[in-house]
Design an enzyme around this catalytic site. Structure first.
Site, PDB file in Angstrom:
ATOM      1  N   GLU B  48       0.824  -1.194   0.000  1.00  0.00           N
ATOM      2  CA  GLU B  48       0.000   0.000   0.000  1.00  0.00           C
ATOM      3  C   GLU B  48       0.868   1.257   0.000  1.00  0.00           C
ATOM      4  OE1 GLU B  48      -2.432   0.808   3.441  1.00  0.00           O
ATOM      5  OE2 GLU B  48      -3.188   2.652   2.556  1.00  0.00           O
ATOM      6  N   ASP B 113      10.087   6.237  14.594  1.00  0.00           N
ATOM      7  CA  ASP B 113       9.962   7.650  14.272  1.00  0.00           C
ATOM      8  C   ASP B 113      10.421   8.447  15.477  1.00  0.00           C
ATOM      9  OD1 ASP B 113       7.094   9.752  13.321  1.00  0.00           O
ATOM     10  OD2 ASP B 113       9.187  10.210  13.710  1.00  0.00           O
ATOM     11  N   ILE B 114      11.473   9.228  15.292  1.00  0.00           N
ATOM     12  CA  ILE B 114      11.935  10.088  16.398  1.00  0.00           C
ATOM     13  C   ILE B 114      11.629  11.515  15.988  1.00  0.00           C
ATOM     14  CG2 ILE B 114      13.828  10.538  17.955  1.00  0.00           C
ATOM     15  CD1 ILE B 114      13.999   7.756  17.593  1.00  0.00           C
ATOM     16  N   ASP B 115      10.814  12.179  16.803  1.00  0.00           N
ATOM     17  CA  ASP B 115      10.333  13.498  16.456  1.00  0.00           C
ATOM     18  C   ASP B 115      10.811  14.497  17.499  1.00  0.00           C
ATOM     19  OD1 ASP B 115       8.772  15.777  16.106  1.00  0.00           O
ATOM     20  OD2 ASP B 115       7.079  14.615  15.368  1.00  0.00           O
ATOM     21  N   CYS B 126      14.986  25.523  21.106  1.00  0.00           N
ATOM     22  CA  CYS B 126      13.855  25.608  20.187  1.00  0.00           C
ATOM     23  C   CYS B 126      12.642  24.939  20.794  1.00  0.00           C
ATOM     24  CB  CYS B 126      14.121  24.854  18.871  1.00  0.00           C
ATOM     25  SG  CYS B 126      15.716  25.073  18.165  1.00  0.00           S
TER      26      CYS B 126
END
Lengths: 532, 430
Positions: B48, B113-115, B126
């Site tokens: 997909e 996923d490292i955000d 920040c």
């Protein structure tokens, strides 16, 4: 000869007259054995000589319908107890064990290794019947598997080490042990990573090298040493492996069962019973909306302070402050609002108003968030009408992380911050310390109940808290608001019996009601039968 | 390296160019096809994809039967974002014709996923979507720790692709066969094994270590300790200002230790020396009490240890941003990160779509390389179209990233060959 007049449970009367016996090959359609069929009695004897089994072979015999029902209902009661104890106590601690022992004895399920053939037969059959009832949806399957695994864990731990080994070998779990040399090389790492190893000398313990996929519980909690994809497990941790195996097998079996279900449902005798069984799990799930539209949006702020449980109050506050909530919070709070009676239009208006105050513009809201709200109400996607989360679900699944406000504050908040919050909500100091005690003992729902008592100024709540919407309904009752609400909830909830543990939730009661209901029918039919 | 000023409004013009001349379709297909014969039939066809098109139109269940169909469709639709999902039991674009319940997600790479937003409570430079070179170190630490663990150290995986997400984080794609076949429960177990930071807004102390410390945590601490002085004490200055100092002290045991430190901090202003005091206090604690004995390690971990989103890794059918996809807000391409250069990786040097489109027209420094390509082209007229396309990305800043991707694929290809050999041995084909 006239048949008794029809009852709400169809065809039962006919059963009594025609067949009192139910053949169980329907359960056998799930698994085909390519071996030569041995005499049934041989199989049974061997199976029931074991204190514990994997439920690999379905029962192949005839039983009466009354046994069918009573076995199933008893096992359901047992599993519900397992569930409730699992939330109220640390699993397998003394209280838990004592209460579970009790329940098993009361319900006539197998206990110690002595002559237990009859009880083991009941155990065997009831397990397979419940498979039929609980294979139908993802939620039911998950619940069933969880309780069966916990029950299995309890039983396995009761075996002594000789029995454990026997069980392993009889069930073909051959995992490889590591050589003495390898053990020596990994000595330090093995000792510090396996709690079980720390007490015993390394030389005396066998260590097994198992692919990590087979030891997920140990991996998840980091209780094992991993190297190159293998977990190094001391012998007495093998329990977790076995549990995993059990869980996987059961999961696969349920999937297969679901496929043969149409055949089972075509038997009119079974369908109503199976439906009863799976619905009594859900119990009062607040999925059917009552009082839609009776709450207005202006009331929400004040209701949040007065009648919302702490988790929802927290979410509401966060939403008002930040004009935003993340997915976990939107689900938990949004479904709760649906449960208290917010209509879809109101919900859309509510969320839209709040999000627009934040950084989301109207357009983006309509595109992204509106869809998921409609989804909650069953108007999108697979059109499932999602049910508001029960306390169990809020406590046990999807823990909050950075930036989240969902979850159960009694479970997920720092005790210090929880204390401050309670103080700011004007809870008395003694009340706060009572609540914190309960939290320390992991009795989160009891802590919430205590919070209810303190904020509503009642001595003892008449209900056993298991659902945020239940909190709301009860609160409204106490505050005298909504006579309609009061009448409806009265019929659905009976007063709490003085049962041993206050931690038992109201989810237990429907099961009792079911058996009473069935018993009633049986009784009435007997008299009818005699009349005829 | 300057990236041409990127303007999101130009995206509709840049995307067609990108997909026609720059997107590395050959390599992309090579990756997702996994050698074709080494996996079950229709592996690529049952994968997909989801696209986000202009005006935020989102379409799921896209699937393609071949590389050329993939190319044609993408060039037609010019998606703003591309996500990759799972390999299903049937073709996703025909899922409505399949009996419900039969359409299942079968396999997918194990992803992480490292955000950067998950670190907002511990970075002062920040917040939210912004990043800078100071906090980027957190990503470097995350890559080091996770890569080490997922490879032969703990989990035994070999083929990991780290990708810059385009704005504020990194993704990891574990492409081993064993990883692709993992169940949801296994994925969540792996993610939980790797998670040390627990708690949401309401939790102050997010890391609690118990005795004995697991070897994995020990190894991770060694990595964190290497970066801590420069990153936390200097760049983030966690002990230099009153409010950040208080945040650190909130993680220290409530008793005399805290009081002593508060007193010491009245006099001592230097961050490095302050940290040494904290370490000294911790050493004292170790000999006396069981609880809180590792509090200085807990502080380091809370400030530096990777924070991953378990929900992304858990689901077999979870859709994740594709490598070489464009990030619509920043214009940057999601490029693979070469682990050999992870220390030097600079997210602000990642090429934007406007830069590489511009570079198409004015060739880069290596004129010689272009010339030798010309000569080769003359030799083989048949593949000229193909060759031109290859040459195209080679003249842009995208080149080195595609090259690294090629290396990654070559390593994986060896494992497919190995499997094919074993299979043909079993079937006695020679």
């Amino acid at each position: 000869m006239t048949y008794p007049r029809p009852r709400s449970v169809p065809l039962r009367s006919q059963w009594r007259r025609q067949t009192t016996v139910l053949r169980l090959p329907c359960l056998g359609t799930m698994q085909f054995s390519s071996k030569k069929p041995r005499a049934v009695t041989d199989l049974k004897a061997e199976l029931y000589s074991q204190p514990l089994q994997f439920y690999a072979q379905p029962p192949l015999e005839n039983i009466s319908l009354s046994e069918f029902e009573s076995f199933a209902v008893d096992r359901l009661k047992l599993l519900k107890t397992v569930e409730n104890l699992g939330v109220s106590y640390v699993k397998l601690n003394d209280d838990y064990l004592k209460k579970l022992d009790n329940e098993i004895r009361t319900l006539n399920f197998p206990q110690d290794a002595k002559d237990q053939t009859e009880k083991r037969r009941k155990d065997h059959i009831s397990h397979f019947i419940l498979r039929l009832a609980y294979c139908q949806t993802e939620d039911l399957r998950r619940w069933f598997i969880q309780q069966e695994v916990d029950l299995f864990k309890y039983r396995f731990k009761k075996l002594d080490s000789g029995e454990k080994l026997e069980f392993l070998h009889k069930n073909n779990l051959q995992y490889n042990t590591i050589s003495a040399e390898e053990k020596d090389n990994l000595r330090e790492k093995l000792t510090i990573s396996s709690y079980a190893a720390s007490g015993v000398k390394l030389e005396e313990q066998d260590f097994y090298k198992v692919p990590f996929q087979d030891a997920l519980d140990l991996v998840r909690t980091r209780k094992v040493y991993l190297k190159e994809g293998y977990a190094y497990i001391p012998h007495n941790e093998i329990v977790t492996i076995v549990l995993n195996d059990f869980r996987t097998r059961l999961s696969k079996a349920l999937a297969l069962t679901a496929r043969s279900l149409p055949a089972v449902h075509s038997d009119e005798r079974l369908q109503p019973l199976l439906n009863h069984l799976s619905h009594s799990y859900l119990g009062q799930d607040y999925s059917v909306q009552k009082n839609v539209g009776k709450i207005s949006l202006e009331q929400i702020d004040s209701l949040a302070g007065k009648s919302f449980p702490l988790c929802m109050r927290q979410l509401h506050q966060a939403l008002r402050d930040q004009h935003h909530l993340r997915h976990g919070g939107r689900m938990q709070y949004g479904l709760f609002l649906k449960g208290i009676g917010l209509s879809l239009e109101q919900a859309l208006q509510f969320w839209r108003m709040e999000f627009i105050r934040g950084k989301v513009d109207a357009d983006k809201f309509d595109k992204a968030y509106a869809y998921s709200i409609r989804h909650m109400f069953g108007k999108e996607g697979k059109r499932a009408d999602y049910t508001p989360y029960s306390c169990m679900k809020v406590i046990l699944s999807n823990p909050p992380s950075q930036g989240d406000y969902h979850g159960c504050p009694f479970r997920h908040s720092d005790p210090e911050l929880l204390k401050q919050k309670l103080q700011s909500y004007k809870v008395s100091p003694s009340g706060v310390s009572q609540i914190l005690e309960l939290v320390k003992g992991m009795h989160y729902q009891l802590a919430c109940q205590k919070y209810f008592e303190l904020t509503h100024n009642v001595e003892d709540t008449s209900f056993s808290l298991s659902h945020p919407n239940q909190y709301f309904t009860e609160s409204q009752k106490v505050l005298g608001g909504g006579k309609d609400v009061k009448r409806e909830t009265d019929t659905l909830q009976r007063p709490q019996e003085s049962s041993a543990a206050r931690g038992l939730t109201a989810a237990r009661e429907p099961a009792v009601d079911e058996s009473q209901h069935l018993a009633e029918i049986t009784k009435n039919l007997e008299t009818d039968f005699q009349d005829a | 390296m300057p990236s041409s000023d990127y303007d999101p409004a130009c995206l509709p013009d840049l995307l067609p160019l990108y997909y026609r001349r720059l997107f590395p379709f050959a390599q992309y297909y090579r990756w997702l096809n996994y050698g074709g014969a080494s996996v079950q039939k229709n592996y690529f066809q049952n994968r997909e994809f989801s696209f986000t098109l202009k005006d935020d139109i989102y379409v799921r269940y896209q699937s393609f039967s071949s590389q050329s169909e993939l190319e044609k469709e993408m060039q037609k639709m010019n998606p703003y974002k591309i996500d990759i999902g799972a390999v299903y039991s049937h073709r996703p674009n025909q899922h409505n014709t399949v009996k419900s319940g039969s359409f299942q997600a079968l396999e997918k790479e194990l992803v992480f996923d490292i955000d950067m937003t998950d670190y907002d409570d511990v970075r002062s430079c920040c917040s939210a979507a912004d990043i800078c070179s100071k906090c980027w170190t957190l990503m470097t630490i995350a890559i080091r720790i996770l890569d080490r663990s997922l490879r032969p150290e703990d989990f035994g995986f070999h083929h990991l692709l780290w990708v810059y997400s385009g704005r504020r984080g990194v993704h990891c794609w574990v492409c081993d066969e064993a990883a692709r076949k993992l169940s949801a429960a296994a994925r969540s177990a792996v993610a939980e094994y790797l998670s040390l930071i627990k708690g949401g807004e309401e939790t102050v102390k997010k890391v609690v270590l118990t005795d004995p410390i697991h070897p994995f945590i020990r190894e991770s601490l060694t990595v964190v300790e290497r970066y801590f002085p420069q990153y936390a004490l200097q760049d983030q200055n966690i002990l230099g200002r009153k409010e950040s100092e208080e945040k650190v002290l909130a993680l220290v045991p409530e008793d005399i230790v805290k009081k002593e430190l508060q007193e010491i901090f009245q006099e001592e202003r230097n961050p490095e020396r302050r940290w040494r005091h904290i370490e000294a206090q911790a050493k004292k604690k170790q000999t006396t009490a069981k609880k809180w004995q590792y509090f200085e390690k807990e502080i380091m971990l809370q400030y530096c240890y990777p924070r991953l989103d378990v929900n992304v890794s858990k689901g077999v059918n979870h859709l994740l941003k594709s490598p070489f996809s464009v990030h619509p807000k920043t214009g940057r391409i999601s490029v693979p990160i070469d682990l050999k250069d992870v220390e030097k990786f600079d997210p602000f040097a990642v090429p934007t779509i406007s830069l590489i489109c511009e570079e198409l027209d004015r060739p880069k420094a290596d004129e010689d390389e272009a010339k030798s390509e010309d000569a080769k082209e003359k030799e083989n007229e048949q593949d000229s179209a193909e060759k031109r396309k290859i040459r195209d990305y080679k003249r842009t800043s995208l080149a080195k990233y595609v090259k690294y991707f090629d290396q990654f694929l070559a390593e994986m290809a060896d494992s497919w060959k190995g499997k094919l050999l074993r299979q043909s041995d079993l079937q006695k084909e020679f």
